[in-house]
Design a protein around this motif. Structure first.
Motif, mmCIF file in Angstrom:
data_model
loop_
_atom_site.group_PDB
_atom_site.id
_atom_site.type_symbol
_atom_site.label_atom_id
_atom_site.label_comp_id
_atom_site.label_asym_id
_atom_site.label_seq_id
_atom_site.Cartn_x
_atom_site.Cartn_y
_atom_site.Cartn_z
ATOM 1 N N HIS A 29 81.846 11.974 107.683
ATOM 2 C CA HIS A 29 82.941 11.063 108.011
ATOM 3 C C HIS A 29 82.606 9.621 107.653
ATOM 4 O O HIS A 29 81.485 9.310 107.245
ATOM 5 C CB HIS A 29 83.288 11.167 109.501
ATOM 6 N N GLY A 30 83.583 8.744 107.843
ATOM 7 C CA GLY A 30 83.398 7.333 107.553
ATOM 8 C C GLY A 30 83.004 6.546 108.785
ATOM 9 O O GLY A 30 82.486 7.103 109.768
ATOM 10 N N SER A 31 83.274 5.264 108.746
ATOM 11 C CA SER A 31 82.801 4.354 109.796
ATOM 12 C C SER A 31 83.747 4.298 110.998
ATOM 13 O O SER A 31 83.473 3.581 111.960
ATOM 14 C CB SER A 31 82.642 2.966 109.209
ATOM 15 N N ALA A 32 84.858 5.033 110.930
ATOM 16 C CA ALA A 32 85.813 5.147 112.040
ATOM 17 C C ALA A 32 86.046 3.834 112.782
ATOM 18 O O ALA A 32 85.788 3.740 113.985
ATOM 19 C CB ALA A 32 85.344 6.243 113.009
ATOM 20 N N PRO A 33 86.544 2.816 112.089
ATOM 21 C CA PRO A 33 86.729 1.512 112.759
ATOM 22 C C PRO A 33 87.641 1.603 113.981
ATOM 23 O O PRO A 33 87.517 0.785 114.905
ATOM 24 C CB PRO A 33 87.361 0.628 111.681
ATOM 25 N N ASP A 34 88.513 2.625 114.008
ATOM 26 C CA ASP A 34 89.443 2.745 115.146
ATOM 27 C C ASP A 34 88.739 3.047 116.467
ATOM 28 O O ASP A 34 89.261 2.753 117.534
ATOM 29 C CB ASP A 34 90.528 3.823 114.857
ATOM 30 N N ILE A 35 87.536 3.637 116.401
ATOM 31 C CA ILE A 35 86.836 3.952 117.658
ATOM 32 C C ILE A 35 85.479 3.240 117.758
ATOM 33 O O ILE A 35 84.722 3.482 118.703
ATOM 34 C CB ILE A 35 86.650 5.480 117.847
ATOM 35 N N PRO A 72 82.089 -2.527 100.888
ATOM 36 C CA PRO A 72 81.004 -1.771 101.524
ATOM 37 C C PRO A 72 80.683 -0.453 100.838
ATOM 38 O O PRO A 72 79.518 -0.081 100.685
ATOM 39 C CB PRO A 72 81.545 -1.523 102.939
ATOM 40 N N GLU A 73 81.729 0.267 100.383
ATOM 41 C CA GLU A 73 81.537 1.595 99.783
ATOM 42 C C GLU A 73 80.668 1.525 98.516
ATOM 43 O O GLU A 73 80.077 2.526 98.109
ATOM 44 C CB GLU A 73 82.887 2.237 99.439
ATOM 45 N N GLN A 74 80.611 0.329 97.905
ATOM 46 C CA GLN A 74 79.789 0.185 96.701
ATOM 47 C C GLN A 74 78.311 0.426 97.008
ATOM 48 O O GLN A 74 77.524 0.765 96.126
ATOM 49 C CB GLN A 74 79.972 -1.219 96.081
ATOM 50 N N ALA A 96 77.326 4.980 108.257
ATOM 51 C CA ALA A 96 78.601 4.929 107.526
ATOM 52 C C ALA A 96 78.862 3.475 107.166
ATOM 53 O O ALA A 96 78.319 2.572 107.810
ATOM 54 C CB ALA A 96 79.733 5.458 108.396
ATOM 55 N N VAL A 97 79.681 3.263 106.160
ATOM 56 C CA VAL A 97 80.049 1.894 105.811
ATOM 57 C C VAL A 97 81.554 1.782 105.647
ATOM 58 O O VAL A 97 82.235 2.771 105.403
ATOM 59 C CB VAL A 97 79.360 1.418 104.503
ATOM 60 N N GLY A 98 82.031 0.554 105.799
ATOM 61 C CA GLY A 98 83.441 0.298 105.524
ATOM 62 C C GLY A 98 84.203 -0.219 106.723
ATOM 63 O O GLY A 98 83.855 0.054 107.872
HETATM 64 P P1 NAD Z 1 86.890 8.010 108.897
HETATM 65 O O1 NAD Z 1 86.131 9.251 108.585
HETATM 66 O O2 NAD Z 1 86.086 6.820 109.231
HETATM 67 O O3 NAD Z 1 87.895 8.310 110.111
HETATM 68 C C1 NAD Z 1 88.924 9.280 110.032
HETATM 69 C C2 NAD Z 1 89.316 9.711 111.464
HETATM 70 O O4 NAD Z 1 88.268 10.525 111.985
HETATM 71 C C3 NAD Z 1 89.489 8.539 112.415
HETATM 72 O O5 NAD Z 1 90.515 8.833 113.311
HETATM 73 C C4 NAD Z 1 88.170 8.490 113.166
HETATM 74 O O6 NAD Z 1 88.260 7.955 114.468
HETATM 75 C C5 NAD Z 1 87.774 9.954 113.204
HETATM 76 N N1 NAD Z 1 86.304 10.107 113.184
HETATM 77 C C6 NAD Z 1 85.473 9.881 112.136
HETATM 78 N N2 NAD Z 1 84.212 10.095 112.513
HETATM 79 C C7 NAD Z 1 84.238 10.455 113.808
HETATM 80 C C8 NAD Z 1 83.228 10.800 114.752
HETATM 81 N N3 NAD Z 1 81.916 10.829 114.464
HETATM 82 N N4 NAD Z 1 83.604 11.108 116.015
HETATM 83 C C9 NAD Z 1 84.911 11.120 116.351
HETATM 84 N N5 NAD Z 1 85.916 10.811 115.512
HETATM 85 C C10 NAD Z 1 85.575 10.478 114.240
HETATM 86 O O7 NAD Z 1 87.841 7.731 107.650
HETATM 87 P P2 NAD Z 1 88.850 6.523 107.369
HETATM 88 O O8 NAD Z 1 89.483 6.083 108.635
HETATM 89 O O9 NAD Z 1 89.659 6.973 106.233
HETATM 90 O O10 NAD Z 1 87.911 5.352 106.845
HETATM 91 C C11 NAD Z 1 87.407 4.309 107.658
HETATM 92 C C12 NAD Z 1 86.428 3.490 106.853
HETATM 93 O O11 NAD Z 1 85.300 4.312 106.517
HETATM 94 C C13 NAD Z 1 86.984 2.993 105.528
HETATM 95 O O12 NAD Z 1 86.544 1.685 105.314
HETATM 96 C C14 NAD Z 1 86.407 3.951 104.498
HETATM 97 O O13 NAD Z 1 86.276 3.379 103.237
HETATM 98 C C15 NAD Z 1 85.056 4.234 105.109
HETATM 99 N N6 NAD Z 1 84.425 5.501 104.698
HETATM 100 C C16 NAD Z 1 83.081 5.480 104.581
HETATM 101 C C17 NAD Z 1 82.414 6.644 104.277
HETATM 102 C C18 NAD Z 1 80.925 6.593 104.222
HETATM 103 O O14 NAD Z 1 80.319 5.660 104.738
HETATM 104 N N7 NAD Z 1 80.268 7.583 103.643
HETATM 105 C C19 NAD Z 1 83.121 7.835 104.064
HETATM 106 C C20 NAD Z 1 84.514 7.824 104.227
HETATM 107 C C21 NAD Z 1 85.161 6.640 104.563
#
Ligand code: NAD
Length: 362
Positions: free
Chosen positions: A279-285, A82-84, A67-69
């Motif tokens: 899903h994305g890069s889930a920076p929160d976890i 990053p998404e680019q 994932a990126v971002g």
């Molecule tokens: P996200 O999917 O990263 O997270 C959304 C929620 O889902 C968060 O609470 C996260 O902790 C949870 N989550 C996601 N994946 C998980 C996993 N494998 N296990 C447990 N919990 C999970 O979306 P966001 O928070 O909107 O975006 C965060 C970053 O990711 C941003 O920079 C965004 O641009 C990027 N992003 C990247 C991609 C990709 O790489 N394809 C897709 C979507 C978002």
């Protein structure tokens, strides 16, 4: 079989590590090569998709992507965000067909926000067109509004476009996928309002005539959003444009309980594909070792099935995932009372163990 492994940012490294462990235990002749992508690539090389990474991706049979971002990159100029990197890979490799399965595992029915009877046994496939639509249509930009009530005011605009070949090829992909499943395609559009999507509907209907064994119906996107939460099991294959697919596939993801369970794959005409969790890069976890690696592990299974022609190896992974869920192992995102909470690594290792156990038995 050459695989470019691009872990990326946030939880990317943690989840890809587990998928790589799973791939390695399968005893296939896989050549894995790692490269930088996303925000970390921007930090190291000044670009989210460095030339060397693109070269590696182009030469590979498939790409396993994490994932990126991260919000810290939000202030960068768009081309450096990053998404680019994902958009660049899609464009350069011509990855026009995005497969997003939404499967509700029996063991996780209660994790869905919908009533269990609505999602139990859910198995639908959303096919999103990836390289056209309003995301790429030109012209786009900012300007002084030339007309209308607010002529002279600052405005921004994008252009929604689809050519016939773009619609035809994604329609063929959908009908062919439906032939291997429930033989039903729902084409989602907004033909009542948008010229682009009246054209979409007409072309999909024409292509559908070549697949008399597949039932085709059409649905407006607003109704599709409603039906996905009202009676999701009424769908089999859903095919739609880039923007509607972006939104509907995330909605479908939540039907299954956790976005941490959902794989995806994007393919080009020669079956070369990029496989990544939905899903994305889930920076929160990130860095906490709690992310669910199953979406990435299941993406590796999709990669084996669709790009590397190894359906049996894909089956082994998918069956091992069901095994670990049956054992009651859960990462935090899918945990519920009575199950055992595990971290990213433990979950990955449990999948490896389930594969090894079955191999030893047979
Ligand atoms: P996200 O999917 O990263 O997270 C959304 C929620 O889902 C968060 O609470 C996260 O902790 C949870 N989550 C996601 N994946 C998980 C996993 N494998 N296990 C447990 N919990 C999970 O979306 P966001 O928070 O909107 O975006 C965060 C970053 O990711 C941003 O920079 C965004 O641009 C990027 N992003 C990247 C991609 C990709 O790489 N394809 C897709 C979507 C978002």
């Amino acid at each position: 079989m050459k695989i470019a492994v691009l872990p990326g940012d946030g939880i990317g490294t943690e989840i890809v590590d587990e998928a790589v462990k799973v791939l390695k235990v399968l005893d296939l002749k896989l050549e894995l090569e790692f490269a930088d992508v996303g925000g970390m690539a921007y930090d190291k090389h000044g670009h989210p998709l460095p030339e060397a990474t693109l070269k590696l991706a182009k030469a590979a049979d498939a790409i396993l992507f994490g994932a990126v971002g991260d919000w810290k990159y939000d202030k960068l100029e768009r081309q450096f965000r990053p998404e680019q990197a994902i958009l660049g890979l899609r464009k350069n490799l011509g990855l026009f067909a995005n497969f997003r399965p939404a499967i509700c595992y029996e063991q996780l029915t209660h994790a869905s926000s919908l009533k269990p009877e609505l999602v139990a046994g859910l198995d639908i496939l959303i096919i999103r067109e990836l390289t056209g639509d309003i995301y790429f249509g030109q012209p786009r930009g900012r300007r002084t509004s030339p007309d209308g009530t607010f002529a002279g005011a600052e405005e921004a605009f994008d252009t929604m476009r689809y050519t016939r070949p773009e619609i035809e090829r994604i329609a063929h992909v959908a009908f062919q996928a439906a032939r291997k499943r429930g033989k039903k395609v729902t084409s989602v559009d907004k033909a009542n309002v948008l010229e682009t999507f009246q054209f979409w509907k007409d072309v999909v209907t024409e292509v559908g005539q070549q697949y008399p064994d597949v039932k085709l119906d059409h649905m407006y996107v607003d109704n599709a959003a409603m039906q996905l939460v009202k009676s999701p099991k009424s769908f089999d294959v859903v095919v739609t444009g880039n923007m509607f697919g972006d939104i509907l596939s995330d909605e479908a993801a939540m039907l299954t309980g956790s976005i941490g369970m959902l794989p995806s794959g994007s393919m080009n005409a020669s079956n070369q594909g990029l496989y990544e969790p939905s899903h994305g890069s889930a920076p929160d976890i990130a860095g906490k070792g709690v992310a669910n690696p199953l979406a990435t592990i299941l993406s590796a299974a999709m990669m084996l099935r669709f790009s590397l022609n190894q359906p049996q190896a894909a089956d082994r992974i998918e069956s091992a995932v069901k095994d670990v869920l049956s054992q009651g192992l859960r990462t935090a995102d899918i945990w519920s009372e009575g199950t055992r909470k595990v971290g990213t690594r433990e979950m990955g290792e449990a999948v490896v163990a389930a594969i090894t156990k079955k191999t030893t038995k047979s």
